[in-house]
Design a protein around this motif. Structure first.
Motif, PDB file in Angstrom:
ATOM      1  N   LEU A   1       0.830  -1.207   0.000  1.00  0.00           N
ATOM      2  CA  LEU A   1       0.000   0.000   0.000  1.00  0.00           C
ATOM      3  C   LEU A   1       0.864   1.255   0.000  1.00  0.00           C
ATOM      4  O   LEU A   1       0.598   2.211  -0.744  1.00  0.00           O
ATOM      5  CB  LEU A   1      -0.922  -0.013   1.219  1.00  0.00           C
ATOM      6  N   PHE A   2       1.921   1.253   0.805  1.00  0.00           N
ATOM      7  CA  PHE A   2       2.810   2.414   0.868  1.00  0.00           C
ATOM      8  C   PHE A   2       3.578   2.587  -0.439  1.00  0.00           C
ATOM      9  O   PHE A   2       3.674   3.696  -0.978  1.00  0.00           O
ATOM     10  CB  PHE A   2       3.792   2.248   2.035  1.00  0.00           C
ATOM     11  N   ILE A   3       4.133   1.486  -0.963  1.00  0.00           N
ATOM     12  CA  ILE A   3       4.905   1.552  -2.205  1.00  0.00           C
ATOM     13  C   ILE A   3       4.027   2.011  -3.361  1.00  0.00           C
ATOM     14  O   ILE A   3       4.391   2.921  -4.122  1.00  0.00           O
ATOM     15  CB  ILE A   3       5.526   0.176  -2.512  1.00  0.00           C
ATOM     16  N   THR A   4       2.861   1.388  -3.493  1.00  0.00           N
ATOM     17  CA  THR A   4       1.974   1.713  -4.608  1.00  0.00           C
ATOM     18  C   THR A   4       1.411   3.121  -4.486  1.00  0.00           C
ATOM     19  O   THR A   4       1.437   3.898  -5.447  1.00  0.00           O
ATOM     20  CB  THR A   4       0.832   0.694  -4.680  1.00  0.00           C
ATOM     21  N   GLY A   5       0.894   3.445  -3.306  1.00  0.00           N
ATOM     22  CA  GLY A   5       0.315   4.772  -3.104  1.00  0.00           C
ATOM     23  C   GLY A   5       1.339   5.882  -3.280  1.00  0.00           C
ATOM     24  O   GLY A   5       1.068   6.889  -3.953  1.00  0.00           O
ATOM     25  N   GLY A   6       2.527   5.704  -2.704  1.00  0.00           N
ATOM     26  CA  GLY A   6       3.561   6.721  -2.838  1.00  0.00           C
ATOM     27  C   GLY A   6       4.022   6.903  -4.269  1.00  0.00           C
ATOM     28  O   GLY A   6       4.217   8.038  -4.734  1.00  0.00           O
ATOM     29  N   THR A   7       4.183   5.792  -4.993  1.00  0.00           N
ATOM     30  CA  THR A   7       4.633   5.877  -6.384  1.00  0.00           C
ATOM     31  C   THR A   7       3.577   6.526  -7.268  1.00  0.00           C
ATOM     32  O   THR A   7       3.901   7.325  -8.148  1.00  0.00           O
ATOM     33  CB  THR A   7       4.967   4.474  -6.915  1.00  0.00           C
ATOM     34  N   VAL A   8       2.315   6.190  -7.036  1.00  0.00           N
ATOM     35  CA  VAL A   8       1.239   6.773  -7.847  1.00  0.00           C
ATOM     36  C   VAL A   8       1.148   8.278  -7.612  1.00  0.00           C
ATOM     37  O   VAL A   8       1.036   9.068  -8.566  1.00  0.00           O
ATOM     38  CB  VAL A   8      -0.104   6.089  -7.531  1.00  0.00           C
ATOM     39  N   ILE A   9       1.203   8.701  -6.355  1.00  0.00           N
ATOM     40  CA  ILE A   9       1.093  10.136  -6.048  1.00  0.00           C
ATOM     41  C   ILE A   9       2.268  10.910  -6.641  1.00  0.00           C
ATOM     42  O   ILE A   9       2.086  11.956  -7.298  1.00  0.00           O
ATOM     43  CB  ILE A   9       1.017  10.344  -4.527  1.00  0.00           C
ATOM     44  N   LEU A  10       3.479  10.412  -6.418  1.00  0.00           N
ATOM     45  CA  LEU A  10       4.646  11.078  -7.003  1.00  0.00           C
ATOM     46  C   LEU A  10       4.601  11.030  -8.524  1.00  0.00           C
ATOM     47  O   LEU A  10       4.960  11.995  -9.207  1.00  0.00           O
ATOM     48  CB  LEU A  10       5.931  10.416  -6.496  1.00  0.00           C
ATOM     49  N   GLY A  11       4.149   9.884  -9.068  1.00  0.00           N
ATOM     50  CA  GLY A  11       4.101   9.734 -10.524  1.00  0.00           C
ATOM     51  C   GLY A  11       3.117  10.672 -11.178  1.00  0.00           C
ATOM     52  O   GLY A  11       3.397  11.211 -12.262  1.00  0.00           O
ATOM     53  N   LEU A  12       1.967  10.891 -10.553  1.00  0.00           N
ATOM     54  CA  LEU A  12       0.996  11.825 -11.119  1.00  0.00           C
ATOM     55  C   LEU A  12       1.592  13.219 -11.232  1.00  0.00           C
ATOM     56  O   LEU A  12       1.398  13.915 -12.240  1.00  0.00           O
ATOM     57  CB  LEU A  12      -0.266  11.867 -10.252  1.00  0.00           C
ATOM     58  N   PHE A  13       2.322  13.632 -10.207  1.00  0.00           N
ATOM     59  CA  PHE A  13       2.916  14.966 -10.228  1.00  0.00           C
ATOM     60  C   PHE A  13       4.066  15.053 -11.234  1.00  0.00           C
ATOM     61  O   PHE A  13       4.098  15.943 -12.087  1.00  0.00           O
ATOM     62  CB  PHE A  13       3.418  15.333  -8.833  1.00  0.00           C
ATOM     63  N   VAL A  14       4.992  14.105 -11.172  1.00  0.00           N
ATOM     64  CA  VAL A  14       6.183  14.155 -12.020  1.00  0.00           C
ATOM     65  C   VAL A  14       5.816  13.983 -13.493  1.00  0.00           C
ATOM     66  O   VAL A  14       6.248  14.767 -14.354  1.00  0.00           O
ATOM     67  CB  VAL A  14       7.194  13.079 -11.581  1.00  0.00           C
ATOM     68  N   ASN A  15       5.025  12.970 -13.810  1.00  0.00           N
ATOM     69  CA  ASN A  15       4.695  12.696 -15.206  1.00  0.00           C
ATOM     70  C   ASN A  15       3.845  13.804 -15.826  1.00  0.00           C
ATOM     71  O   ASN A  15       4.046  14.182 -16.981  1.00  0.00           O
ATOM     72  CB  ASN A  15       3.968  11.358 -15.314  1.00  0.00           C
ATOM     73  N   SER A  16       2.894  14.321 -15.065  1.00  0.00           N
ATOM     74  CA  SER A  16       2.055  15.398 -15.601  1.00  0.00           C
ATOM     75  C   SER A  16       2.851  16.686 -15.771  1.00  0.00           C
ATOM     76  O   SER A  16       2.640  17.435 -16.735  1.00  0.00           O
ATOM     77  CB  SER A  16       0.858  15.640 -14.685  1.00  0.00           C
TER      78      SER A  16
END
Length: 291
Positions: free
Chosen positions: A78-93
């Motif tokens: 949950l921590f790995i997935t949630g953290g990666t998704v949140i950071l990924g939304l910001f970085v990729n966008s």
């Protein structure tokens, strides 16, 4: 009954058959996780295999928690997935914003590189990535104090940071941002808005469907990670759910317990999809219209 109604009924029957094919494994897994092993094999060749009938209990789930450290695995995933998704939304966008809404030297070259990186699978770079992670120092917490470790291996962040930026998700954001009229940007710039303010207050609120789509796809990608965690994590403390099922399977567990473990892995994915399904469908429909 008219020919039109017969055709409609036929299509509904076909769609129901397709839906049954997709739902059968899920129903079998879920209801088998509530049955003892003898009942699973007794119902295997009948309709009872996908029905909540017979002696149902939560004993298999209880045994999963007793035989394995699944609660820790679940929190790690949950921590790995949630953290990666949140950071990924910001970085990729944000990367897509610079490629689609700003003009700078080498922009087309960078976009070409991003598109080219989409064809490179993880298996092609996993060994160099592992060697790099083994040489990078990190700060860990042991025995109530911070300590400097000699590598990123056996940590949570080694399972997150390499997968924050994703060329496919950058391209998805790029395609969506490119179709938003730049008149909004120009109006905001006349009011003194900075590029980041244009991104934050104009593009992000208008891009809910693509954010939901990327969130779902990134969640699936990270939640189902298997090869990289097996290579980069050997200890229990940072192990996620997916590699944990292999260890649990090797402990001579019953099939009911294995189905219970698989249900624990699958249910969060269904929950996330149900949360974002409306925006996900909207994004796909919009992409089809634009195409």
């Amino acid at each position: 009954m008219s020919v039109k109604h017969l055709k409609t009924l036929g299509w509904y029957l076909i769609l129901m058959g397709i839906g049954y094919v997709f739902l059968f494994p899920l129903l079998f897994m879920l209801f088998s996780s509530l049955k003892p092993e003898q009942a699973i094999f007794a119902d295997l060749y009948s309709i009872r295999a996908i029905l909540p009938v017979g002696e149902l209990s939560l004993d298999n789930y209880r045994n999963v928690f007793e035989k394995s450290n699944v609660s820790l695995y679940f929190l790690n995933s949950l921590f790995i997935t949630g953290g990666t998704v949140i950071l990924g939304l910001f970085v990729n966008s944000l990367l897509a914003f610079t490629l689609s809404r700003m003009a700078w030297s080498g922009q087309k070259v960078v976009l070409s590189v991003v598109i080219a990186l989409m064809i490179i699978p993880l298996e092609a770079i996993v060994v160099p990535l592992l060697l790099l992670a083994s040489k990078l120092p990190s700060i860990g917490w042991e025995q109530g104090m911070f300590v400097l470790k000699s590598s990123w291996l056996n940590t949570l962040h080694v399972q997150m940071l390499p997968f924050v930026a994703n060329s496919f998700f950058i391209f998805l954001f790029y395609q969506f941002f490119r179709d938003i009229p730049k008149d909004f940007d120009e109006a905001a710039e006349l009011d003194g808005a900075t590029p980041f303010q244009v991104y934050r207050h104009i593009l992000v609120p208008m891009s809910g469907p693509v954010f939901a789509t990327v969130a779902i796809l990134h969640f699936l990608l990270m939640w189902n990670q298997y090869i990289w965690p097996i290579m980069a994590v050997q200890g229990e403390d940072a192990r996620p759910l997916m590699p944990g099922i292999q260890i649990f399977f090797g402990r001579q567990s019953s099939w009911g317990e294995i189905m219970a473990y698989a249900s624990l892995v699958t249910l969060p994915v269904l929950a996330v999809f149900l949360m974002f399904q409306k925006k996900f469908v909207t994004s796909l429909a919009g992409a089809g219209i634009k195409g």
